[in-house]
Design a protein around this motif. Structure first.
Motif, PDB file in Angstrom:
ATOM      1  N   PHE A   1      42.944  35.901  43.696  1.00  0.00           N
ATOM      2  CA  PHE A   1      41.994  37.194  43.961  1.00  0.00           C
ATOM      3  C   PHE A   1      40.685  37.122  42.896  1.00  0.00           C
ATOM      4  O   PHE A   1      39.707  37.790  43.340  1.00  0.00           O
ATOM      5  N   THR A   2      41.096  36.886  41.738  1.00  0.00           N
ATOM      6  CA  THR A   2      39.763  36.768  40.907  1.00  0.00           C
ATOM      7  C   THR A   2      39.386  35.359  40.200  1.00  0.00           C
ATOM      8  O   THR A   2      38.363  35.336  39.471  1.00  0.00           O
TER       9      THR A   2
ATOM     10  N   ASN B   1      39.153  35.762  33.540  1.00  0.00           N
ATOM     11  CA  ASN B   1      38.830  36.704  34.250  1.00  0.00           C
ATOM     12  C   ASN B   1      40.326  37.194  35.117  1.00  0.00           C
ATOM     13  O   ASN B   1      39.920  37.789  36.456  1.00  0.00           O
TER      14      ASN B   1
ATOM     15  N   GLU C   1      44.655  44.706  43.183  1.00  0.00           N
ATOM     16  CA  GLU C   1      43.383  45.151  42.650  1.00  0.00           C
ATOM     17  C   GLU C   1      42.698  44.839  41.563  1.00  0.00           C
ATOM     18  O   GLU C   1      43.680  44.515  40.601  1.00  0.00           O
TER      19      GLU C   1
ATOM     20  N   PRO D   1      39.419  45.022  38.322  1.00  0.00           N
ATOM     21  CA  PRO D   1      37.792  45.082  38.213  1.00  0.00           C
ATOM     22  C   PRO D   1      37.066  43.709  38.214  1.00  0.00           C
ATOM     23  O   PRO D   1      35.801  43.736  38.383  1.00  0.00           O
ATOM     24  N   LYS D   2      37.753  42.791  38.354  1.00  0.00           N
ATOM     25  CA  LYS D   2      37.013  41.159  38.280  1.00  0.00           C
ATOM     26  C   LYS D   2      37.335  40.243  39.720  1.00  0.00           C
ATOM     27  O   LYS D   2      37.080  39.178  39.521  1.00  0.00           O
ATOM     28  N   SER D   3      37.802  41.405  40.747  1.00  0.00           N
ATOM     29  CA  SER D   3      37.679  40.611  41.758  1.00  0.00           C
ATOM     30  C   SER D   3      36.760  39.935  42.473  1.00  0.00           C
ATOM     31  O   SER D   3      35.489  40.265  42.268  1.00  0.00           O
ATOM     32  N   LEU D   4      36.826  38.881  42.962  1.00  0.00           N
ATOM     33  CA  LEU D   4      35.842  37.991  43.762  1.00  0.00           C
ATOM     34  C   LEU D   4      35.913  38.201  45.193  1.00  0.00           C
ATOM     35  O   LEU D   4      35.024  37.720  45.839  1.00  0.00           O
ATOM     36  N   TYR D   5      36.707  38.966  45.623  1.00  0.00           N
ATOM     37  CA  TYR D   5      36.938  39.493  47.098  1.00  0.00           C
ATOM     38  C   TYR D   5      35.818  40.589  47.184  1.00  0.00           C
ATOM     39  O   TYR D   5      35.852  41.581  46.704  1.00  0.00           O
TER      40      TYR D   5
ATOM     41  N   ASN E   1      42.592  46.319  48.748  1.00  0.00           N
ATOM     42  CA  ASN E   1      43.053  46.863  47.643  1.00  0.00           C
ATOM     43  C   ASN E   1      44.065  47.900  47.885  1.00  0.00           C
ATOM     44  O   ASN E   1      45.140  48.264  46.818  1.00  0.00           O
TER      45      ASN E   1
ATOM     46  N   VAL F   1      45.681  36.660  49.315  1.00  0.00           N
ATOM     47  CA  VAL F   1      44.278  36.386  49.224  1.00  0.00           C
ATOM     48  C   VAL F   1      43.823  35.087  49.268  1.00  0.00           C
ATOM     49  O   VAL F   1      44.592  34.200  48.574  1.00  0.00           O
TER      50      VAL F   1
ATOM     51  N   LYS G   1      36.369  34.859  49.827  1.00  0.00           N
ATOM     52  CA  LYS G   1      37.890  35.282  49.924  1.00  0.00           C
ATOM     53  C   LYS G   1      37.972  36.116  50.893  1.00  0.00           C
ATOM     54  O   LYS G   1      37.375  36.913  51.153  1.00  0.00           O
TER      55      LYS G   1
ATOM     56  N   ARG H   1      27.190  37.399  40.900  1.00  0.00           N
ATOM     57  CA  ARG H   1      27.144  38.923  41.174  1.00  0.00           C
ATOM     58  C   ARG H   1      28.408  39.506  40.237  1.00  0.00           C
ATOM     59  O   ARG H   1      27.985  40.454  39.671  1.00  0.00           O
ATOM     60  N   LEU H   2      29.431  38.898  40.278  1.00  0.00           N
ATOM     61  CA  LEU H   2      30.556  39.282  39.349  1.00  0.00           C
ATOM     62  C   LEU H   2      30.040  39.539  37.815  1.00  0.00           C
ATOM     63  O   LEU H   2      30.497  40.166  37.003  1.00  0.00           O
TER      64      LEU H   2
ATOM     65  N   LEU I   1      29.843  42.582  35.505  1.00  0.00           N
ATOM     66  CA  LEU I   1      30.781  42.727  34.386  1.00  0.00           C
ATOM     67  C   LEU I   1      29.967  43.069  33.169  1.00  0.00           C
ATOM     68  O   LEU I   1      30.264  43.777  32.230  1.00  0.00           O
TER      69      LEU I   1
END
Lengths: 380, 380, 380, 380
Positions: free
Chosen positions: A269-270, A313, A333, A335-339, B167, B238, B246, D373-374, D378
């Protein structure tokens, strides 16, 4: 006069008791050392036994926290798995145990270490490579005494019953110590949420009863408890030992199996796809190194460093259900999701131009068409 | 006057029906083509619908046997799995379907092919790369028409419900078509024996009721049935698409999951450790190639050849139990086993001298001790 | 009214001059940007030309030091080489040039960047991927104008003369700019000593005349000078472009070739064998990433980090001779050498017991003998 | 009474003469075996010497043709190179020599084999692994006699002069036997054309004097002659032995170096990019296996098979110039070239639409922009 001092990794069992006596007879002073890495054992009784057999000193060392933090956690980060199936539980215990043994040997001025892992197995290698790596001058005596060997084998149900009968016998269900038989496990799942930071679990919460743990040892113990209750993590495999033989291995890794699935999920996910691909290769290498006893080696240190870097990450929460031997990922879930919901959505065009896909495909096809053209030309 | 002939991969659904009409409006002759790869569908109704919408010709092609033999079997040999979790079921269907479409296009003198896999997904890529690889001159028109896009998405529960809510929402259990919910699956396992030859299944036997299948399609269908009955092979992941996004994928692969475990086991039993290690790397490569649409590419042909070569001795029988979403390997036997009971046994010394292990370990430690020595020197 | 501001990577040549004019005609404000990465060019004349053609502003940026330190040095650490032959000189220049261009675009509030690397080449990709990676919102306009294209090609001897005639024509020797023809190079070698620290050169000394350089730019320039004088680093290859075509490339990399050989040597002397093996794989990956334009990508950052970590002990001095197109390593020394004279010596037994080698060999042979046994069994 | 028969790999030198005598003294019957793999040696004199020392039988075997065809050619196909520098000449001689030795041992009913490669080196391993792999029941006695060891070392200039003085001494030029010093080599190049079929050379032609060779042995001998005349293929390296030590190696491989460059070139011209990438990894593995003595192993057989498969289209002619220690590729041609002049040409648009490149780049940038973007998110 003493031949010198030996620090013996003592289990309290028949094998290492025999070794203790034998070492004394050979003229060594013996320091017995028992490592607590979470196994159920009567350490007090073992201490008394060692003393009664003539150990000069007995060390009982609680390594549980360092085992989880310094050995299990890096393996979780790596998604470490040997030959696609074995989660390496016992393999990572050896360097943890041997490291302390070396510390004791140095502290006690012992020139020798010893252990009960004789024979044809991986554990002798893992043990001795660790000792040589951390204490190059050390020696490791062990007995070839036939009687001793025989006793050992006779009392080892694992080898006795399973290696012999690999083709015909199925493992009896009472073999397992940590996990319930899935047949008899609860008819309702437990649902957990595991929170990760930098690729290691920092909290586990039982979503129904609210129980929550947040130290490494407590997290891992809780996952072992839940996994064990639902019969998670049993495998019966044929594996390739470092010395080149195939052997049968029957393992149970309840907590490790839950973590393996949860970590795979939060990582996917990240973590960027291509970083993941490179890291996957490093994880396979790491698994082989651990299995073969090279935890303490320049290459394993290097790989651990790289894998750890990849986890910067890997952060977020995974919800999962544990039921009848299985772990089901329910959601995640971070905060550093790349989705990117908007990017992937079919009804939002956003920044993504479908024409680009056509160009992308056609450029990827350049090579394929050339190949086809050549094949055609050659047939003419 | 016709702009030319298009062979459209037609599903009978709303999307490809719209495309059929749109292509007619644009001035193309449309040949509709329905591939039967085992999905449950009313092919007769679809044929009538295509005709009623103006298809010049309709082909309904039963590809089930070739799908199993030429696409699933090589994936079983490879232990093909994408990003450690996805068994690639839909990915390998595309080249199978597109290959026949190209054959029809050539036979019908069509310069164009079309399909419903528009947008941001992998299937467009898999479809089009296959077509370019097998028929370099072909073109693949598709519509950017906003309405059409919208209709498509609105009716696609997969994207509608799942990609949006990654999520927060857990997948509802009625999403699955092939597998029972493990909660509701039988309380008693089915025990199967799968026989392999050259790495592919040649027979499956139900050990209790004696039912046995021995053609590829029957074997695979039976495994789908048993796996489905016990809720085997559901995943919610994912994944990383080829185009760099993703996305969430929810898959069920009952028969494929059983075969994955069984093949891993018989392979470990019969394949040399180092061959396995090299082959594992090739299998990972193969999985990425399949996922990204490169089934028909020089590198995938090369890798398939190499993997197939590695399977020459992968022969024997695996017994396994299927229960509550899980596959448990119970045992295995093979005329080509590399497991040597006598060699591995602890009470038969045989050819193996324990002293050799000490030498082996000490030589392996040479590097580690040098490393330690240097570290010590550097600290001085 | 202006359509917006474009920062154009301007070379002073005909191509980018045409692009400048064309962009003005299209209604853009043009900021011209010239990067000095060490090529011989009259930057003042180019500036005047850009101004006369209507550039709103002209930036001439000396990137030589950062090019050497931030792009060439990591490539030296990696032993970066594409397809076993190409040292990637031009490939690593693109991200360096484009990074500054993005900085200027942001500073000048430009929404657009442009460049002269149109067509079928790698440089367009390297350029644009860097821009998107560092400035995701940017756009990159370029012309499809046939005339412009034609002019460009007509004046580009590289493509004109070489790509066309790959099978029949040998490269004329006056093609090369940096290197003398080995035929005409001096009849006596120059002998250099290069000192490395953490895998990068920190000093080069000419052992005869005593000249010594110790800043990155001076070191690299000196090596280019010596290498060029002796005709080192010319190659004429067929390479695989990222877009899937094969093309012919004729390159000269005098200083880079010397550093490649010197670094390989000091690395072999100071790095553990198994770390080296893993790092070799990362270096191959790194080379592909650079070639394909992914210098600024999560995976390339990750790989650079790992490679840099591997270089911690790569320290010492290498003596080499440069003569007639060749680099000969003469010797090496290092405070962190893992070469142990006593250990390897044949007349000092030291710690190494020859019996261990026999055990080592026999254990390594276990697998081989089992394989042989099985082959024999199968033939019966 | 005889202890049994030993087949001794006899060189005619002091070491193996001592071993012959020692084996006789120990009570073995000794069969002396001399392999001719192209070294300059007086085989007749050696035969007489062996007989005079008491060998029961002497075999002199001309293995030159099979060495070139079965060992060198596959290494050429693989571009085999160990640790980026060593072309493995001596490494591939061992399995060739030991294979015949095993054949003789079986034919003569000998239970033992012996050789002079004692000590800390790779050759003992290569020799013994081959013997165990081909004749699992064989034993390999060798002496630990200190005197013998000492004599051996004293007369071995290689170890005596070079391993000791790795840091300070440069190799004297009279060390080399096959290659002229580039200083003294001709001032005019020789230009050759090498023709390949399935990745192996089938003809070499001297383009000026017209001399042409077309059997494997003649081709290789001619290339050794030309390469030697121009001082091609000398290296002075530090390498990592299988037993974990670093050692210095000084090698000369004139013909092998020419073939390495020529084969790389024709392969790049005719092999798909992605096949090449996979094959490159296999070639690295192959090189490690050869170096470590695993020519006869299941994994090496597997890898050889795969590499051989990759060579099916590696066909064509390479022109090259040999001069002052260097090999310069001048051109290449092939009926199976994947180089498409029209496709790559800048003034023929042909099938390639420049817009596709933009789409290709934008899709490749999706991941990079998400990463950016991420990172931005961050930082907020």
């Amino acid at each position: 006069m003493s031949k010198g001092t030996v620090v013996l990794a003592y289990s309290g069992g028949l094998d290492t008791s025999c070794i203790l006596v034998w070492l004394k007879e050979q003229g060594y002073d013996v320091v017995a050392y028992l490592a607590n890495i979470g196994q159920s054992e009567d350490f007090e009784a073992a201490q008394k036994k060692a003393e009664s057999l003539g150990a000069k000193k007995v060390f009982i060392e609680d390594l549980r926290a360092e085992f989880v933090e310094e050995f299990i956690w890096p393996s979780v980060q790596a998604n470490a798995i040997y030959e696609d199936r074995y989660l390496l539980g016992t393999s990572i215990a050896r360097p943890c145990i041997a490291r302390r043994q070396v510390q004791i040997a140095k502290q006690e001025g012992a020139q020798y270490v010893s252990h009960g892992a004789t024979g044809k197995g991986n554990d002798q290698i893992r043990f001795e490579l660790t000792c040589y790596a951390l204490y190059p001058e050390v020696k490791a005596p062990w007995s070839m005494d036939a009687n001793l060997m025989h006793i050992r084998l006779f009392t080892n149900p694992d080898y006795k019953h399973f290696n012999r009968s690999i083709n015909s016998n199925h493992a009896p269900s009472d073999l397992y110590l940590m996990t319930k038989n899935p047949d008899d496990s609860p008819n309702h799942p437990d649902v957990l949420e595991i929170e990760f930071n930098r690729g290691v679990p920092v909290r586990v919460t039982h979503l129904k009863d609210g129980r929550s743990e947040d130290t490494p040892l407590d997290i891992f113990s809780f996952l072992n408890e839940i996994g064990g209750k639902h019969g998670v993590g049993r495998i019966d495999i044929v594996e390739n030992r470092f010395i080149g033989m195939k052997s049968r291995g029957i393992y149970e890794t309840p907590g490790g199996t839950i973590l393996y699935h949860a970590h795979l999920d939060i990582e996917a996910f990240t973590m960027d796809r291509e970083v993941r691909r490179i890291k996957q290769g490093l994880g396979i290498k790491f698994s082989e190194l651990i299995y073969n006893g090279f935890w303490y080696s320049p290459e394993c240190e290097f790989v651990r460093h790289c894998i750890s870097k990849s986890q910067e990450n890997v952060e977020g929460k995974v919800q999962l259900s544990v039921f009848k031997g299985q772990v089901y990922i329910l959601g995640r879930e971070s905060p550093k999701s790349l989705y990117n919901e908007e990017l992937v959505s079919m009804d939002v065009q956003g920044d993504y131009d479908p024409c680009d896909a056509s160009g992308f495909i056609r450029v990827n096809a350049v090579r394929l068409r050339e190949h086809c053209r050549l094949q055609g030309d050659l047939k003419k």
